[in-house]
Design an enzyme around this catalytic site. Sequence first.
Site, PDB file in Angstrom:
ATOM      1  N   HIS A 259       0.850  -1.192   0.000  1.00  0.00           N
ATOM      2  CA  HIS A 259       0.000   0.000   0.000  1.00  0.00           C
ATOM      3  C   HIS A 259       0.883   1.238   0.000  1.00  0.00           C
ATOM      4  O   HIS A 259       1.961   1.230   0.599  1.00  0.00           O
ATOM      5  CB  HIS A 259      -0.918   0.011   1.237  1.00  0.00           C
ATOM      6  CG  HIS A 259      -2.040   0.976   1.112  1.00  0.00           C
ATOM      7  ND1 HIS A 259      -1.930   2.303   1.492  1.00  0.00           N
ATOM      8  CD2 HIS A 259      -3.287   0.821   0.614  1.00  0.00           C
ATOM      9  CE1 HIS A 259      -3.077   2.907   1.236  1.00  0.00           C
ATOM     10  NE2 HIS A 259      -3.915   2.042   0.700  1.00  0.00           N
ATOM     11  N   GLU A 317      -7.805  -5.145   0.014  1.00  0.00           N
ATOM     12  CA  GLU A 317      -8.383  -5.952  -1.055  1.00  0.00           C
ATOM     13  C   GLU A 317      -8.294  -7.448  -0.790  1.00  0.00           C
ATOM     14  O   GLU A 317      -9.059  -8.228  -1.333  1.00  0.00           O
ATOM     15  CB  GLU A 317      -7.699  -5.623  -2.395  1.00  0.00           C
ATOM     16  CG  GLU A 317      -7.746  -4.165  -2.803  1.00  0.00           C
ATOM     17  CD  GLU A 317      -9.117  -3.707  -3.231  1.00  0.00           C
ATOM     18  OE1 GLU A 317     -10.103  -4.070  -2.564  1.00  0.00           O
ATOM     19  OE2 GLU A 317      -9.204  -2.979  -4.218  1.00  0.00           O
TER      20      GLU A 317
HETATM   21  N1  ACO Z   1       3.893  -7.547  -4.901  1.00  0.00           N
HETATM   22  C1  ACO Z   1       5.193  -7.525  -5.245  1.00  0.00           C
HETATM   23  N2  ACO Z   1       5.966  -6.414  -5.172  1.00  0.00           N
HETATM   24  C2  ACO Z   1       5.384  -5.293  -4.760  1.00  0.00           C
HETATM   25  C3  ACO Z   1       4.018  -5.245  -4.385  1.00  0.00           C
HETATM   26  C4  ACO Z   1       3.268  -6.442  -4.461  1.00  0.00           C
HETATM   27  N3  ACO Z   1       1.973  -6.467  -4.131  1.00  0.00           N
HETATM   28  N4  ACO Z   1       3.697  -3.985  -4.009  1.00  0.00           N
HETATM   29  C5  ACO Z   1       4.808  -3.264  -4.155  1.00  0.00           C
HETATM   30  N5  ACO Z   1       5.824  -4.056  -4.592  1.00  0.00           N
HETATM   31  C6  ACO Z   1       7.219  -3.664  -4.852  1.00  0.00           C
HETATM   32  C7  ACO Z   1       7.360  -3.013  -6.217  1.00  0.00           C
HETATM   33  O1  ACO Z   1       7.656  -3.941  -7.220  1.00  0.00           O
HETATM   34  C8  ACO Z   1       8.521  -2.067  -5.959  1.00  0.00           C
HETATM   35  O2  ACO Z   1       9.700  -2.801  -5.973  1.00  0.00           O
HETATM   36  P1  ACO Z   1      11.041  -2.187  -6.630  1.00  0.00           P
HETATM   37  O3  ACO Z   1      11.288  -0.890  -5.929  1.00  0.00           O
HETATM   38  O4  ACO Z   1      12.066  -3.238  -6.400  1.00  0.00           O
HETATM   39  O5  ACO Z   1      10.713  -1.960  -8.070  1.00  0.00           O
HETATM   40  C9  ACO Z   1       8.314  -1.614  -4.520  1.00  0.00           C
HETATM   41  O6  ACO Z   1       7.581  -2.672  -3.895  1.00  0.00           O
HETATM   42  C10 ACO Z   1       7.506  -0.326  -4.377  1.00  0.00           C
HETATM   43  O7  ACO Z   1       6.362  -0.412  -5.199  1.00  0.00           O
HETATM   44  P2  ACO Z   1       5.630   0.865  -5.788  1.00  0.00           P
HETATM   45  O8  ACO Z   1       4.675   0.425  -6.851  1.00  0.00           O
HETATM   46  O9  ACO Z   1       6.649   1.883  -6.167  1.00  0.00           O
HETATM   47  O10 ACO Z   1       4.906   1.403  -4.491  1.00  0.00           O
HETATM   48  P3  ACO Z   1       3.556   2.209  -4.433  1.00  0.00           P
HETATM   49  O11 ACO Z   1       3.453   2.756  -3.079  1.00  0.00           O
HETATM   50  O12 ACO Z   1       3.462   3.164  -5.557  1.00  0.00           O
HETATM   51  O13 ACO Z   1       2.492   1.054  -4.704  1.00  0.00           O
HETATM   52  C11 ACO Z   1       0.602  -0.333  -4.681  1.00  0.00           C
HETATM   53  C12 ACO Z   1       1.389   0.772  -3.935  1.00  0.00           C
HETATM   54  C13 ACO Z   1       0.275   0.158  -6.104  1.00  0.00           C
HETATM   55  C14 ACO Z   1      -0.704  -0.600  -3.955  1.00  0.00           C
HETATM   56  C15 ACO Z   1       1.455  -1.617  -4.753  1.00  0.00           C
HETATM   57  O14 ACO Z   1       1.786  -2.072  -3.462  1.00  0.00           O
HETATM   58  C16 ACO Z   1       0.773  -2.732  -5.549  1.00  0.00           C
HETATM   59  O15 ACO Z   1       0.875  -2.752  -6.770  1.00  0.00           O
HETATM   60  N6  ACO Z   1       0.054  -3.669  -4.869  1.00  0.00           N
HETATM   61  C17 ACO Z   1      -0.662  -4.723  -5.556  1.00  0.00           C
HETATM   62  C18 ACO Z   1      -1.987  -4.188  -6.083  1.00  0.00           C
HETATM   63  C19 ACO Z   1      -2.995  -3.956  -4.982  1.00  0.00           C
HETATM   64  O16 ACO Z   1      -3.170  -4.788  -4.100  1.00  0.00           O
HETATM   65  N7  ACO Z   1      -3.693  -2.811  -5.069  1.00  0.00           N
HETATM   66  C20 ACO Z   1      -4.736  -2.438  -4.114  1.00  0.00           C
HETATM   67  C21 ACO Z   1      -4.258  -1.352  -3.199  1.00  0.00           C
HETATM   68  S1  ACO Z   1      -5.488  -0.918  -1.986  1.00  0.00           S
HETATM   69  C22 ACO Z   1      -6.555   0.151  -2.819  1.00  0.00           C
HETATM   70  O17 ACO Z   1      -6.173   0.884  -3.669  1.00  0.00           O
HETATM   71  C23 ACO Z   1      -7.965   0.155  -2.431  1.00  0.00           C
END
Ligand code: ACO
Length: 372
Positions: A259, A317
């Site tokens: 998140h 989620e």
């Molecule tokens: N699985 C694997 N790796 C992940 C995940 C995940 N669920 N979430 C983040 N990471 C990793 C990314 O690959 C990234 O790694 P890197 O720096 O080595 O490239 C690092 O963690 C940071 O990720 P970002 O996308 O830059 O972080 P951000 O804060 O922008 O992302 C997000 C938040 C989009 C929710 C992300 O955690 C994600 O994609 N989660 C999966 C989708 C999800 O569950 N979305 C629902 C969110 S709740 C809502 O909106 C109601």
Amino acid sequence: MHTSAQLSTKESAPRIQQGLLGVLAGETSISKVDGEQGRLTVRGYSLEHFAPRFSFEEAASIVLWDRTEETFESRLRSERALDSHTVALLQAAVALGSSPMDALRMGVCSLSTSGDLTKDIFSVIAKTASITGTICALSQGGQVSQAAFAEPSHAGFLLHLLKGRASSPAAIRALNTYWNTVMDHGFNNSTFTARSVMSTGSDIVSAVTAAVGSLKGPLHGGAPGPALELIEESKARGNVEEVLREKLDRGERLMGFGHRQYKVRDPRAEVLQAAVRELASDDEAREFYSLSEEVERNAVSLLAEYKPGRKLHANVEFYTSILLKQLGVEPSMFTPLFACSRVVGWLGHCLEQIEVGKLIRPDCVYVGREAS
Ligand code: ACO
């Protein structure tokens, strides 16, 4: 060809916060997200008190106007009926094979405003559920239940539309708890989208239409379907760790984890996990619940291994997907159901944005070619 001298370089540009990470873009009195402690407060109530205690109608009234409104339920009920042009549009969208979220966006877009903002707020909330239920009934090739329109509560109404029959009080309570849990959450992407549209002096139907488009994305509201697939795949293969490792090895994200703000477990996961536990009334549901706990444990430990320092935990989620599965909701309808609640938050923020009265218009750095 353009020389490097003609290009604005990133080195000379001011620092940009990609994704607006940590940027303060306004104020709100609706909800407070404490990402470090894992706490969510809604109008002064901790989420643990707010979500399981109130009906959807009470919670929505608090989110919108900071008070419970006795007439809320009846006013919402009186706005349920859809105009024939909206129904025709939904029929065409379903016949063309549009996804439920695309059909919801089209349906919401077809609503009109009356000039009476309070009436329009009730109308948009009520009709978001009517549209969602209609899409579901049409996609299953069935009739839209007219008896559903007599259901007293909003949750009972939508469940009746989705399943074609009345639901148990326990199921209605579970949907209320889910909806209250996800009603508002600071300046999330869809809420900020709604505020941005509203800041131009546009109307709430336009703001909500744009917000539905934002919510559709898999990084935002589109995650619970894939989160459920993760658990179902683990069940089918009988090896949780193998399934998760394969995904991480392929560079995929584990949906339902991570998140932007929460660096600990999302407090909404806690509330929904309790609701799932309460609703699991037979062995099959209890087994699925145990498996989901195992998936969560494994995912958190593998994410710590693959993404050290990122602090990735279960988000809202993950348990949403299990709760909605228990309620017998089709995965394709998960995100529209989310919208049925978040629409209240969007509208609360629209009201705040009207008060602010300032156009949202950030600046950017030009990195293209300069005039020669
Ligand atoms: N699985 C694997 N790796 C992940 C995940 C995940 N669920 N979430 C983040 N990471 C990793 C990314 O690959 C990234 O790694 P890197 O720096 O080595 O490239 C690092 O963690 C940071 O990720 P970002 O996308 O830059 O972080 P951000 O804060 O922008 O992302 C997000 C938040 C989009 C929710 C992300 O955690 C994600 O994609 N989660 C999966 C989708 C999800 O569950 N979305 C629902 C969110 S709740 C809502 O909106 C109601």
